[in-house]
Each structure stands twice: as C-alpha cells, then as structure tokens.
Design an enzyme around this catalytic site. Structure first.
Site, PDB file in Angstrom:
ATOM      1  N   GLY A  49       0.766  -1.247   0.000  1.00  0.00           N
ATOM      2  CA  GLY A  49       0.000   0.000   0.000  1.00  0.00           C
ATOM      3  C   GLY A  49       0.795   1.294   0.000  1.00  0.00           C
ATOM      4  O   GLY A  49       0.366   2.289  -0.575  1.00  0.00           O
ATOM      5  N   GLU A 104       3.555   4.218   6.192  1.00  0.00           N
ATOM      6  CA  GLU A 104       2.323   3.441   6.025  1.00  0.00           C
ATOM      7  C   GLU A 104       1.364   4.178   5.104  1.00  0.00           C
ATOM      8  O   GLU A 104       1.414   5.408   4.999  1.00  0.00           O
ATOM      9  CB  GLU A 104       1.634   3.285   7.393  1.00  0.00           C
ATOM     10  CG  GLU A 104       1.739   1.903   8.012  1.00  0.00           C
ATOM     11  CD  GLU A 104       0.874   0.838   7.324  1.00  0.00           C
ATOM     12  OE1 GLU A 104       0.519   0.994   6.130  1.00  0.00           O
ATOM     13  OE2 GLU A 104       0.569  -0.154   7.984  1.00  0.00           O
ATOM     14  N   ASP A 105       0.470   3.434   4.482  1.00  0.00           N
ATOM     15  CA  ASP A 105      -0.590   4.089   3.714  1.00  0.00           C
ATOM     16  C   ASP A 105      -1.661   4.641   4.645  1.00  0.00           C
ATOM     17  O   ASP A 105      -2.108   5.769   4.516  1.00  0.00           O
ATOM     18  CB  ASP A 105      -1.187   3.126   2.664  1.00  0.00           C
ATOM     19  CG  ASP A 105      -1.586   1.753   3.213  1.00  0.00           C
ATOM     20  OD1 ASP A 105      -1.482   1.524   4.447  1.00  0.00           O
ATOM     21  OD2 ASP A 105      -2.008   0.898   2.419  1.00  0.00           O
ATOM     22  N   ASP A 108      -5.536   2.259  10.504  1.00  0.00           N
ATOM     23  CA  ASP A 108      -6.966   2.014  10.633  1.00  0.00           C
ATOM     24  C   ASP A 108      -7.227   1.480  12.050  1.00  0.00           C
ATOM     25  O   ASP A 108      -7.302   2.269  12.991  1.00  0.00           O
ATOM     26  CB  ASP A 108      -7.355   1.016   9.527  1.00  0.00           C
ATOM     27  CG  ASP A 108      -8.841   0.790   9.400  1.00  0.00           C
ATOM     28  OD1 ASP A 108      -9.614   1.723   9.621  1.00  0.00           O
ATOM     29  OD2 ASP A 108      -9.243  -0.347   9.063  1.00  0.00           O
ATOM     30  N   LYS A 136      -7.247   6.985  10.272  1.00  0.00           N
ATOM     31  CA  LYS A 136      -8.685   6.879  10.571  1.00  0.00           C
ATOM     32  C   LYS A 136      -8.837   6.681  12.079  1.00  0.00           C
ATOM     33  O   LYS A 136      -9.085   5.552  12.529  1.00  0.00           O
ATOM     34  CB  LYS A 136      -9.266   5.642   9.869  1.00  0.00           C
ATOM     35  CG  LYS A 136      -9.701   5.807   8.424  1.00  0.00           C
ATOM     36  CD  LYS A 136     -10.381   4.505   7.968  1.00  0.00           C
ATOM     37  CE  LYS A 136     -10.594   4.445   6.471  1.00  0.00           C
ATOM     38  NZ  LYS A 136     -10.956   3.079   6.016  1.00  0.00           N
ATOM     39  N   PHE A 162     -14.197   3.399   2.980  1.00  0.00           N
ATOM     40  CA  PHE A 162     -13.165   2.548   2.403  1.00  0.00           C
ATOM     41  C   PHE A 162     -12.616   3.272   1.175  1.00  0.00           C
ATOM     42  O   PHE A 162     -13.353   3.574   0.241  1.00  0.00           O
ATOM     43  CB  PHE A 162     -13.716   1.168   2.030  1.00  0.00           C
ATOM     44  CG  PHE A 162     -12.617   0.218   1.705  1.00  0.00           C
ATOM     45  CD1 PHE A 162     -11.881  -0.383   2.724  1.00  0.00           C
ATOM     46  CD2 PHE A 162     -12.274  -0.056   0.392  1.00  0.00           C
ATOM     47  CE1 PHE A 162     -10.834  -1.240   2.436  1.00  0.00           C
ATOM     48  CE2 PHE A 162     -11.219  -0.911   0.095  1.00  0.00           C
ATOM     49  CZ  PHE A 162     -10.503  -1.504   1.121  1.00  0.00           C
ATOM     50  N   VAL A 163     -11.327   3.598   1.214  1.00  0.00           N
ATOM     51  CA  VAL A 163     -10.739   4.397   0.146  1.00  0.00           C
ATOM     52  C   VAL A 163      -9.835   3.554  -0.750  1.00  0.00           C
ATOM     53  O   VAL A 163      -9.281   2.537  -0.317  1.00  0.00           O
ATOM     54  CB  VAL A 163      -9.942   5.600   0.714  1.00  0.00           C
ATOM     55  CG1 VAL A 163     -10.866   6.533   1.489  1.00  0.00           C
ATOM     56  CG2 VAL A 163      -8.782   5.149   1.586  1.00  0.00           C
ATOM     57  N   ASP A 169      -5.755  -0.267  -2.248  1.00  0.00           N
ATOM     58  CA  ASP A 169      -6.420  -1.226  -3.124  1.00  0.00           C
ATOM     59  C   ASP A 169      -7.733  -1.717  -2.553  1.00  0.00           C
ATOM     60  O   ASP A 169      -7.992  -1.600  -1.359  1.00  0.00           O
ATOM     61  CB  ASP A 169      -5.533  -2.457  -3.320  1.00  0.00           C
ATOM     62  CG  ASP A 169      -5.494  -3.332  -2.060  1.00  0.00           C
ATOM     63  OD1 ASP A 169      -5.207  -2.791  -0.979  1.00  0.00           O
ATOM     64  OD2 ASP A 169      -5.767  -4.543  -2.156  1.00  0.00           O
ATOM     65  N   ARG A 175      -4.887   0.502  -7.202  1.00  0.00           N
ATOM     66  CA  ARG A 175      -3.714   1.144  -6.608  1.00  0.00           C
ATOM     67  C   ARG A 175      -3.152   2.248  -7.487  1.00  0.00           C
ATOM     68  O   ARG A 175      -2.555   3.201  -7.007  1.00  0.00           O
ATOM     69  CB  ARG A 175      -2.600   0.113  -6.372  1.00  0.00           C
ATOM     70  CG  ARG A 175      -2.926  -0.936  -5.317  1.00  0.00           C
ATOM     71  CD  ARG A 175      -1.652  -1.671  -4.921  1.00  0.00           C
ATOM     72  NE  ARG A 175      -1.894  -2.919  -4.216  1.00  0.00           N
ATOM     73  CZ  ARG A 175      -2.097  -3.027  -2.904  1.00  0.00           C
ATOM     74  NH1 ARG A 175      -2.097  -1.940  -2.155  1.00  0.00           N
ATOM     75  NH2 ARG A 175      -2.293  -4.192  -2.335  1.00  0.00           N
TER      76      ARG A 175
END
Ligand code: IMP
Ligand code: MG
Length: 189
Positions: A49, A104-105, A108, A136, A162-163, A169, A175
């Site tokens: 990610g 990190e992407d 969560d 988040k 949810f992005v 992805d 992606r």
C-alpha cells in the site's frame, strides 16, 4: 479510465496529495537533519500500500537516507482487517541502532502498525517514527507507541470510508489511480 467509474467521490486529488507530501518531507528533513551525522535514517515502506506514497515522499526528503520494505498481511479480500497481521516479508537492511521512519498508507484499527513497531523494536532500532498518509482515528482498536524520540507524521485525517487509489487497493485493484477516492459501496457489497 474505466477504474474512475467505480469511484463515488475523490477525497484528495493529485495536487492536494503532492502539496501535503512536500510538507511532510520538509518536516522530516528538518527533524532528522541533526541525526544524519551519526547514521542515515532508514525509511521503511509497508508494502504494498505505501509504495506510491513512499516513492513521492523520499524524493522530497533532502537527507541521505536508505530505503527498505516490510510486508504485513492481514486483509485477504475483504474491507476489514482480521486483527492478526503476519510479517510475510522482512527487512534486508540492519536497523540496529538506526533511526527508522516507518511509512504506512493508513492507520486504521492500528493492528498492523503496533505489530510492525514491536517487530522493528526487537531488531534494535534506536528510534521509530511513523509517517502515514492517512489516519482513521475513529476506527482505532489498538494503540501504538513510538520508540525513542520517534515522531508521528500524518498526511490527512480520513473519514470512515473505504478508500482506494494512490496505493490503496480493494482486492489488489485501484492502486494506480493518481488520487484517493471513496469506492462505490456496490463494488464491494
Ligand atoms: P489496520 O491493521 O487495521 O490498522 O489496517 C491497516 C491496513 O489496512 C493498511 O495498511 C491498509 O492496507 C488497509 N486499509 C485500511 N483501511 C483501508 C481503506 O480504506 N482502503 C484500503 N486499505 C485499507
Ligand atoms: Mg497495507
């Protein structure tokens, strides 16, 4: 592009992301400029990610750094992390005594990050910072602690959608979209 039709709305476009990535990179450059005389910070991307974010970020960090990847798997093909990430690909670089910046992407539930921090800490990093594109906080289940003088850098606070795109992805697709957008719910329901 066909992929665009699956997107409900765009949260951050290319220009907004690029602007924010520049700000994060200058902050990191400033914060780590006094550490490089002892050793170059190691920027560790969480695959898959973070690959686009990492690539954009490191090109804007004006310091001698090294780059490596780890891979942590928790998702399978749903939209909820299963709470037990597994490190399926480990570092190549020795981080003993090094300043690590984990890229990190998204944070969560916090499961992946707390697991990765514990892992990097056990390898003797002298500090662990985290630079995440999105956070988040409303979804947090596990708290994480930075190591040593580590800092937390965050691009944007993300609402509970949810992005996909810019590295994110759904079932490994989307992606390569250049922006971060919300996936139409009918795409995963
Ligand atoms: P956590 O372990 O629950 O904090 O999940 C972290 C990982 O879940 C991230 O590295 C992402 O790969 C994935 N993830 C969490 N939210 C999203 C999302 O909205 N879209 C795509 N992937 C996500
Ligand atoms: Mg991930």
């Amino acid at each position: 592009m066909a992929l665009d039709n699956d997107i409900e709305r765009i949260l951050w476009n290319e220009e907004e992301i690029s602007q924010r990535v520049s700000e994060l990179a200058s902050q990191i450059t400033q914060d780590f400029s006094d550490t490089v005389s002892s050793s170059a910070p190691v920027v560790v991307g969480v695959a898959t990610g973070a690959f686009i974010f990492l690539a954009d970020l490191v090109r804007k960090i004006k310091l001698p750094i090294t780059v490596d990847f780890v891979r942590a798997e928790s998702y399978g093909f749903g939209t909820e992390s299963n709470g037990a990430p597994r490190i399926s690909c480990d570092l190549k670089i020795d981080i003993q005594g090094k300043h690590v910046i984990l890229v990190e992407d998204i944070v969560d539930t916090g499961n992946t990050l707390s697991c990765l921090i514990a892992h990097l800490k056990s390898k003797g990093a002298s500090s662990i910072s985290v630079c995440t594109l999105l956070d988040k906080p409303s979804r947090r289940k596990v708290n994480f602690e930075l190591v040593g003088k580590g800092k937390f850098y965050c691009g944007f606070e993300c609402p509970d959608y949810f992005v996909v795109g810019y590295g994110f992805d759904f079932a490994e697709v989307y992606r390569n979209l250049p922006y971060v957008g919300v996936l139409k719910p009918e795409m995963y329901e």
